[in-house]
Design a protein around this motif. Structure first.
Motif, mmCIF file in Angstrom:
data_model
loop_
_atom_site.group_PDB
_atom_site.id
_atom_site.type_symbol
_atom_site.label_atom_id
_atom_site.label_comp_id
_atom_site.label_asym_id
_atom_site.label_seq_id
_atom_site.Cartn_x
_atom_site.Cartn_y
_atom_site.Cartn_z
ATOM 1 N N PRO A 44 -1.231 -4.605 1.552
ATOM 2 C CA PRO A 44 -2.664 -4.147 1.414
ATOM 3 C C PRO A 44 -3.760 -5.021 1.699
ATOM 4 N N CYS A 81 0.885 -1.181 -0.027
ATOM 5 C CA CYS A 81 -0.081 0.203 -0.003
ATOM 6 C C CYS A 81 0.965 1.140 -0.291
ATOM 7 N N THR A 130 -0.336 -5.958 7.888
ATOM 8 C CA THR A 130 -1.351 -5.082 6.948
ATOM 9 C C THR A 130 -1.406 -3.772 7.505
ATOM 10 N N CYS A 131 -1.670 -2.911 6.085
ATOM 11 C CA CYS A 131 -2.017 -1.465 6.258
ATOM 12 C C CYS A 131 -2.750 -1.284 7.498
ATOM 13 N N CYS A 140 -7.273 -0.712 0.517
ATOM 14 C CA CYS A 140 -6.241 0.058 0.023
ATOM 15 C C CYS A 140 -6.272 0.437 -1.544
ATOM 16 N N SER A 190 0.883 3.304 3.433
ATOM 17 C CA SER A 190 1.566 2.714 4.943
ATOM 18 C C SER A 190 2.657 1.843 4.435
ATOM 19 N N LYS A 204 3.024 -1.424 3.731
ATOM 20 C CA LYS A 204 2.615 -2.457 4.173
ATOM 21 C C LYS A 204 1.727 -3.367 3.211
ATOM 22 N N HIS A 227 -3.071 2.270 7.775
ATOM 23 C CA HIS A 227 -3.351 3.842 7.573
ATOM 24 C C HIS A 227 -4.724 3.935 6.382
ATOM 25 N N THR A 235 -2.204 0.732 -4.255
ATOM 26 C CA THR A 235 -1.327 -0.274 -4.258
ATOM 27 C C THR A 235 -0.546 -0.405 -5.466
#
Length: 827
Positions: free
Chosen positions: A738, A731, A766-767, A743, A734, A736, A769, A752
């Protein structure tokens, strides 16, 4: 102890007396034997020393065959393809042999006072002074000198033509031979002859041999016209031509000059009145900084190469700067340079092509004027002129639209300052320089060999003032951020290209706001985008996270030698440092990234051979050092490729060839630092006086034009990806893993993308944000299960208002509330 009757009886017994006698006889014999052995050892040592000294002297030719007059064969320089490109001629550097009668007595005595105070009293060797010099060198940073003037003359004009070996035995052998020859030379030559030859063969810095060339270089006049103050400047330079160069290090030279004048006073060579007059002379205001044309092949490359050869000769053979320089210019050496003549010609052509500059050309000036007036000597320079013009409200710089206007402005000022006075011989020098200026270095990153170096735009060698690629320092901006921030962040700071920083208003630790040049703050931004788009806040936050000390150390590891202790701060992320960087050092640093993280010190030659063909210097065996991991280097390259494709270095690339780079297009300077799979090149552009440039991409355009041409004909390829690199979908907000359906449903579109990571550094979390909420269409609050109409909305969490993320932030009020309109089942 019992001294009773029984003790006395036993002590006086015949047996006891015999034992004591035997001990005395043995001790006496032992002492005699040891004394004899010591005498034999001393005699053997003296005999051995005698035969050793005689053997060393026998290696010397007959004194009649030794010529101490400056002479020799210049070095021949060949390019990387074996074509001769230059001849370093001692005759050109020396500008002719000047007789002692034309050398001012003050200049002669200044050298005697500073180099060899007992010159007129010793027989060639001054043992007492040599011992004192050694003791002085032990308690200070000053290195003991190379003996008397006579000894130095022999070293410079006889031993410099031979290959010198290192080590104690070689040093002892050299000292024996030098002192023997010094005594012999003094028997067959007058003091005036020895001093004349010495002053014609001494190295005085800045590619100069002899006092006549030095007088022309520094004061633009014949040596016979030098006064006491100017003579002391040259004598000060001779002590250490690098440390005391009056152009590069006027403060050092001034301190040494004062010591020489004081020594001349104490030795009775000058009066108190002349001493004070010389001390009051602002001699450095009239030092000429323009490089005169000596008639040699003095290109920017050759000048930089000779500097490196001299330094390497000094290090390899433990010799002085003067001896190394004279060996270079008179030793008949063969130098295999790294210059690619084709690459060099292209670089020089494009840097000097006026059509490449979208800004109108201008001219600046540097000058010195000495005026003799009734109330004393007055001196003027470009600094006094700009001060005068500012006070009058006329202008605040000396960059004029044309040479004609610059010349007229100088004439007007000259007329004002010379009113009621006269300019003595050699008292005026002016140079006009084209502006804006530019400098470029091109390095083969695989081995650190410099293929081309251009030190500035010029219209003639006589107007060259400085090698801007080798000697000038300027603020590097975001080009340094790659080295200070992103390299350490990826290499050892625990970050990846997907790591995000919140691009939001920020202040340094000292309270000053960080200037972000974008139109708005972006919110969460990846390191990749921070690099590609030169996002200031992202760089500062990343450096703060990993620690400024780590970034500072990485910059030093990349070969940047201009950092100061005070540069260990957050501004290092944006390349705001005390002294700036040198173009050649920045090029070598980027070459390390292009070379998979291995740094090679830039070299200008591969080998140097003496007249017998023996290789006395060799750089081909030098090993580079790893400064970052191969994976880190590739990841940086990938982000800088994106900068070229769409970011701050856009339009610098060319078809089917990997091109990576960073562009500094703001502030008083322009810089482009980048590379292809074959060459690394850095260009600087700006005004010499540091005044701001009108916005112009000429530096980037010249970089592209040069790199396009020198890469033509080579296999078109991209940068090789290491096996330890893996790709993973992440993502963008973040960095991280997605969340599907979240995302990729950001209100602004799919967030993404595929990012590259060093294996085992890819994200597993995992995301955090993005958040997806079901919203009641009537209340605009999180829906209950009873809301009749709902909509799915994706929000940003943890971000900052006032950024591009701001309008999509989850309102904190929504986090613990639900729709009050539909709390239960409908009736």
């Amino acid at each position: 102890m019992n001294y009773g009757r029984e003790y006395v009886k036993n002590y006086n017994s015949p047996k006891s007396r015999d034992r004591r006698s035997s001990i005395r006889q043995f001790s006496t014999s032992l002492i005699k034997t040891l004394l004899i052995l010591i005498l034999i050892l001393i005699a053997a040592s003296c005999l051995g020393a005698f035969y050793y000294v005689r053997s060393q002297i026998r290696e010397l030719p007959d004194i009649s065959e030794i010529n101490i007059t400056p002479s020799g064969q210049g070095a021949r320089v060949y390019d990387a393809k074996g074509r001769q490109i230059a001849t370093l001629s001692a005759g050109g550097a020396n500008r002719g042999h000047i007789g002692i009668s034309k050398i001012p007595r003050d200049l002669q005595l200044a050298f005697v006072a500073s180099v060899d105070r007992n010159f007129y009293r010793h027989n060639g060797v001054d043992t007492g002074e040599a011992i004192r010099e050694i003791f002085r060198s032990l308690v200070s940073d000053e290195k003991a000198n190379d003996g008397t003037i006579t000894e130095q003359l022999i070293t410079n004009n006889y031993f410099s033509k031979q290959t010198r070996r290192k080590g104690l035995s070689a040093w002892i052998s050299r000292r024996i031979k030098t002192q023997y020859l010094a005594v012999a030379v003094e028997k067959t030559n007058s003091k005036d002859k020895i001093l004349e030859d010495y002053l014609n063969s001494i190295c005085l810095g800045d590619n100069i041999i002899g006092v006549e060339a030095a007088s022309q270089r520094y004061f633009n006049k014949n040596v016979s016209a030098l006064n006491l103050s100017e003579s002391a400047v040259l004598a000060a330079t001779a002590e250490n031509p690098q440390k005391y160069n009056p152009i590069d290090h006027p403060k050092n030279n001034s301190i040494r000059r004062e010591k020489i004048l004081r020594s001349m006073l104490l030795q009775g060579y000058i009066s108190q009145e002349r001493y004070r007059e010389a001390m009051d002379d602002n001699v450095y205001s009239r030092i000429t900084k323009a490089v005169p044309d000596y008639g040699n092949d003095t290109s920017y490359f050759i000048e930089a190469m000779t500097d490196q050869v001299v330094k390497d000769l000094m290090s390899a053979y433990d010799i002085s700067y003067t001896e190394a320089y004279i060996k270079l210019y008179t030793g008949g050496l063969v130098i295999r340079s790294t210059q690619d003549s084709k690459v060099s010609a292209i670089a020089e052509k494009e840097v000097n092509n006026r059509d490449n500059y979208s800004v109108n050309p201008g001219y600046s000036m540097t000058f010195s004027i000495t005026v003799e007036k009734e109330n004393g000597i007055k001196r003027y320079s470009q600094k006094t002129m700009i001060s005068y013009l500012k006070k009058k409200g006329i202008r605040n710089n000396l960059v004029f639209p044309s040479r004609k206007e610059a010349r007229q402005a100088y004439r007007d000022y000259r007329k004002i300052v010379t009113k009621g006075g006269r300019i003595p011989e050699g008292g005026e020098h002016v140079v006009y320089t084209l502006q804006p200026q530019a400098a470029m270095t091109i390095i083969d990153q695989q081995n650190g060999r410099v293929r081309a170096i251009v030190g500035g735009r010029e219209e003639g060698k006589g107007e060259r003032t400085i090698n801007r690629a080798k000697d000038l320092t300027r603020q590097p901006g975001e080009t340094l951020g790659i080295l200070s921030t992103y390299a350490p962040a990826l290499d050892s700071g625990g970050m990846t290209l997907a790591t995000v920083e919140d691009d939001a208003p920020l202040k340094y630790q000292d309270g000053e706001a960080v200037k972000d040049m974008g139109k708005s703050y972006r919110g969460f931004t990846t390191i990749r985008s921070g690099i590609a788009d030169s996002v200031n806040v992202v760089a500062v936050k990343a450096l703060t996270d990993i620690g400024t000390g780590l970034g500072y150390q990485y910059v030093k590891d990349f070969g940047i030698n201009t950092l100061r202790e005070g540069d260990d701060n957050q501004r290092l992320a944006l390349g705001e440092i005390t002294s700036g960087v040198k173009n050649i050092e920045l090029t070598a640093a980027y070459a390390a990234i292009a070379n998979g993280g291995i740094y090679n010190k830039p070299v200008f030659y591969t080998s140097v051979e003496d007249t017998s063909g023996e290789r006395i210097l060799d750089t081909t065996r030098r090993q580079g050092k790893r400064v970052i991991k191969k994976t880190s280097a590739w990841l940086l390259t990938s982000a800088m490729e994106e900068a070229v494709r769409r970011g701050n270095a856009k339009n610098a690339g060319f078809t089917q060839m990997g091109v990576a780079g960073i562009y500094k297009g703001r502030g008083d300077d322009r810089m482009f630092a980048g590379f292809t799979p074959y060459y690394t090149c850095v260009i600087w552009g700006g005004n010499d006086d540091g005044t701001a440039l009108i916005s112009s991409p000429f530096a980037k355009n010249i970089w592209r034009s040069v790199m396009l041409q020198i890469n033509q004909g080579k296999e078109k390829k991209d940068f090789s990806m290491p096996g330890a690199i893996v790709a993973k979908r992440v993502c963008r907000k973040s960095g991280k893993v997605p969340v599907e359906g979240v995302c990729d449903h950001d209100p602004r579109g799919d967030m993404t993308y595929t990012e590259y990571f060093e294996k085992e550094s890819e994200p597993t979390e995992t995301c955090d944000h993005h958040i997806n909420l079901t919203i009641c269409s009537e209340s605009s609050l999180p829906a209950t299960e009873f809301c009749p109409k709902t909509v799915e909305k994706v929000f940003i969490t943890g971000g900052s208002s006032g950024t591009d993320d701001g309008k999509y932030l989850l309102d904190p009020k929504l986090s613990d509330k639900t729709c009050p309109l539909h709390p239960g089942p409908p009736h």
